[in-house]
Structures are given as C-alpha cells and as structure tokens.
Design a protein around this motif. Sequence first.
Motif, PDB file in Angstrom:
ATOM      1  N   ALA A 169       0.829  -1.207   0.000  1.00 56.89           N
ATOM      2  CA  ALA A 169       0.000   0.000   0.000  1.00 56.89           C
ATOM      3  C   ALA A 169       0.865   1.261   0.000  1.00 56.89           C
ATOM      4  O   ALA A 169       0.574   2.223  -0.718  1.00 56.89           O
ATOM      5  CB  ALA A 169      -0.932  -0.003   1.213  1.00 56.89           C
ATOM      6  N   ALA A 170       1.939   1.269   0.782  1.00 51.19           N
ATOM      7  CA  ALA A 170       2.820   2.436   0.829  1.00 51.19           C
ATOM      8  C   ALA A 170       3.520   2.644  -0.509  1.00 51.19           C
ATOM      9  O   ALA A 170       3.608   3.767  -1.006  1.00 51.19           O
ATOM     10  CB  ALA A 170       3.848   2.266   1.946  1.00 51.19           C
ATOM     11  N   LEU A 171       4.008   1.567  -1.113  1.00 56.52           N
ATOM     12  CA  LEU A 171       4.691   1.683  -2.404  1.00 56.52           C
ATOM     13  C   LEU A 171       3.713   2.066  -3.514  1.00 56.52           C
ATOM     14  O   LEU A 171       4.042   2.857  -4.396  1.00 56.52           O
ATOM     15  CB  LEU A 171       5.412   0.377  -2.734  1.00 56.52           C
ATOM     16  CG  LEU A 171       6.613   0.081  -1.835  1.00 56.52           C
ATOM     17  CD1 LEU A 171       7.099  -1.341  -2.045  1.00 56.52           C
ATOM     18  CD2 LEU A 171       7.722   1.078  -2.084  1.00 56.52           C
ATOM     19  N   ARG A 172       2.514   1.534  -3.462  1.00 58.90           N
ATOM     20  CA  ARG A 172       1.482   1.890  -4.443  1.00 58.90           C
ATOM     21  C   ARG A 172       1.163   3.377  -4.354  1.00 58.90           C
ATOM     22  O   ARG A 172       1.090   4.074  -5.369  1.00 58.90           O
ATOM     23  CB  ARG A 172       0.219   1.070  -4.197  1.00 58.90           C
ATOM     24  CG  ARG A 172      -0.898   1.327  -5.171  1.00 58.90           C
ATOM     25  CD  ARG A 172      -2.206   0.623  -4.816  1.00 58.90           C
ATOM     26  NE  ARG A 172      -2.077  -0.672  -4.208  1.00 58.90           N
ATOM     27  CZ  ARG A 172      -2.455  -0.960  -2.946  1.00 58.90           C
ATOM     28  NH1 ARG A 172      -2.996  -0.039  -2.174  1.00 58.90           N
ATOM     29  NH2 ARG A 172      -2.321  -2.179  -2.465  1.00 58.90           N
ATOM     30  N   SER A 173       1.035   3.880  -3.139  1.00 55.35           N
ATOM     31  CA  SER A 173       0.750   5.301  -2.929  1.00 55.35           C
ATOM     32  C   SER A 173       1.899   6.161  -3.448  1.00 55.35           C
ATOM     33  O   SER A 173       1.675   7.188  -4.099  1.00 55.35           O
ATOM     34  CB  SER A 173       0.521   5.554  -1.445  1.00 55.35           C
ATOM     35  OG  SER A 173       0.384   6.915  -1.194  1.00 55.35           O
ATOM     36  N   PHE A 174       3.137   5.743  -3.183  1.00 56.71           N
ATOM     37  CA  PHE A 174       4.304   6.484  -3.655  1.00 56.71           C
ATOM     38  C   PHE A 174       4.338   6.530  -5.174  1.00 56.71           C
ATOM     39  O   PHE A 174       4.528   7.596  -5.767  1.00 56.71           O
ATOM     40  CB  PHE A 174       5.579   5.832  -3.123  1.00 56.71           C
ATOM     41  CG  PHE A 174       6.823   6.430  -3.702  1.00 56.71           C
ATOM     42  CD1 PHE A 174       7.327   7.615  -3.203  1.00 56.71           C
ATOM     43  CD2 PHE A 174       7.487   5.827  -4.756  1.00 56.71           C
ATOM     44  CE1 PHE A 174       8.477   8.181  -3.739  1.00 56.71           C
ATOM     45  CE2 PHE A 174       8.626   6.376  -5.303  1.00 56.71           C
ATOM     46  CZ  PHE A 174       9.123   7.557  -4.796  1.00 56.71           C
ATOM     47  N   VAL A 175       4.137   5.396  -5.811  1.00 59.25           N
ATOM     48  CA  VAL A 175       4.190   5.335  -7.279  1.00 59.25           C
ATOM     49  C   VAL A 175       3.067   6.157  -7.903  1.00 59.25           C
ATOM     50  O   VAL A 175       3.264   6.824  -8.912  1.00 59.25           O
ATOM     51  CB  VAL A 175       4.136   3.869  -7.768  1.00 59.25           C
ATOM     52  CG1 VAL A 175       3.909   3.784  -9.257  1.00 59.25           C
ATOM     53  CG2 VAL A 175       5.415   3.145  -7.379  1.00 59.25           C
ATOM     54  N   ALA A 176       1.906   6.155  -7.277  1.00 58.46           N
ATOM     55  CA  ALA A 176       0.770   6.897  -7.827  1.00 58.46           C
ATOM     56  C   ALA A 176       0.960   8.407  -7.709  1.00 58.46           C
ATOM     57  O   ALA A 176       0.447   9.163  -8.535  1.00 58.46           O
ATOM     58  CB  ALA A 176      -0.510   6.478  -7.115  1.00 58.46           C
ATOM     59  N   ALA A 177       1.735   8.856  -6.714  1.00 58.02           N
ATOM     60  CA  ALA A 177       1.818  10.289  -6.455  1.00 58.02           C
ATOM     61  C   ALA A 177       3.136  10.952  -6.814  1.00 58.02           C
ATOM     62  O   ALA A 177       3.156  12.109  -7.201  1.00 58.02           O
ATOM     63  CB  ALA A 177       1.534  10.533  -4.973  1.00 58.02           C
ATOM     64  N   THR A 178       4.257  10.255  -6.728  1.00 60.21           N
ATOM     65  CA  THR A 178       5.558  10.905  -6.740  1.00 60.21           C
ATOM     66  C   THR A 178       6.335  10.887  -8.051  1.00 60.21           C
ATOM     67  O   THR A 178       6.990  11.869  -8.364  1.00 60.21           O
ATOM     68  CB  THR A 178       6.441  10.304  -5.627  1.00 60.21           C
ATOM     69  OG1 THR A 178       5.709  10.349  -4.415  1.00 60.21           O
ATOM     70  CG2 THR A 178       7.731  11.059  -5.461  1.00 60.21           C
ATOM     71  N   PRO A 179       6.376   9.830  -8.836  1.00 58.88           N
ATOM     72  CA  PRO A 179       7.310   9.776  -9.977  1.00 58.88           C
ATOM     73  C   PRO A 179       7.267  10.943 -10.946  1.00 58.88           C
ATOM     74  O   PRO A 179       8.299  11.307 -11.492  1.00 58.88           O
ATOM     75  CB  PRO A 179       6.951   8.474 -10.671  1.00 58.88           C
ATOM     76  CG  PRO A 179       6.482   7.617  -9.554  1.00 58.88           C
ATOM     77  CD  PRO A 179       5.702   8.562  -8.668  1.00 58.88           C
ATOM     78  N   GLY A 180       6.135  11.551 -11.143  1.00 57.73           N
ATOM     79  CA  GLY A 180       6.083  12.719 -12.022  1.00 57.73           C
ATOM     80  C   GLY A 180       6.960  13.842 -11.509  1.00 57.73           C
ATOM     81  O   GLY A 180       7.676  14.495 -12.266  1.00 57.73           O
TER      82      GLY A 180
END
Length: 95
Positions: free
Chosen positions: A46-57
């Motif tokens: 869940a933490a990694l999913r949230s990070f990928v959904a919000a941060t890479p851009g």
Amino acid sequence: MSEPPTQDQLDAYVRTRLALAGFDLALLPEETDPDTGVPTRAQALAALRSFVAATPGAISGWAPPADGPEYAQQAAPPLLYPSITEAWTGKADPR
C-alpha cells in the motif's frame, strides 16, 4: 489524457519493480509483528502503491539548477572514446 492506473496495475508494477531489484515481497510477514515493527506485505504494498501513484512525475521532472556545477557535469558527460567522437563529428584536428 489517459486514465490513471488502477490499483491492480499499480500492484503489478510495484511487484515487478521489486522483483527486478531482487526483493521478494513474500519475505515480509502477513501479520503485524509488534516486536520488530516490520511492515506487513499489505502495508508495504500500500505504501509503495501510494508512492508510485503520487511521486514519480515530480521526480522525473526534476533537473539540477543550471548555474550549479553538477548541471555542467550532467550536460556534458565524459566520453568513453573522445577521439572517435571528435572524428565522427568533424571536430578532429585534420593532419
């Protein structure tokens, strides 16, 4: 504009990236361990999913300031074989 990835797509992406990095998510416990505080598989995912959904851009759009020395290093990386490159680009000294 494309649709944002679904939760299942993000999970697959995170699992794939972890596998490519050599980390097996199955090594994490399924239940909370109050003694060690190690996150569960579900918590980590869940933490990694949230990070990928919000941060890479934000990460992919970052560039060092143009006036810093680190930018000059990135703008002109050293060449492995400069003489060959100079000959190909016409910058070689003709003799």
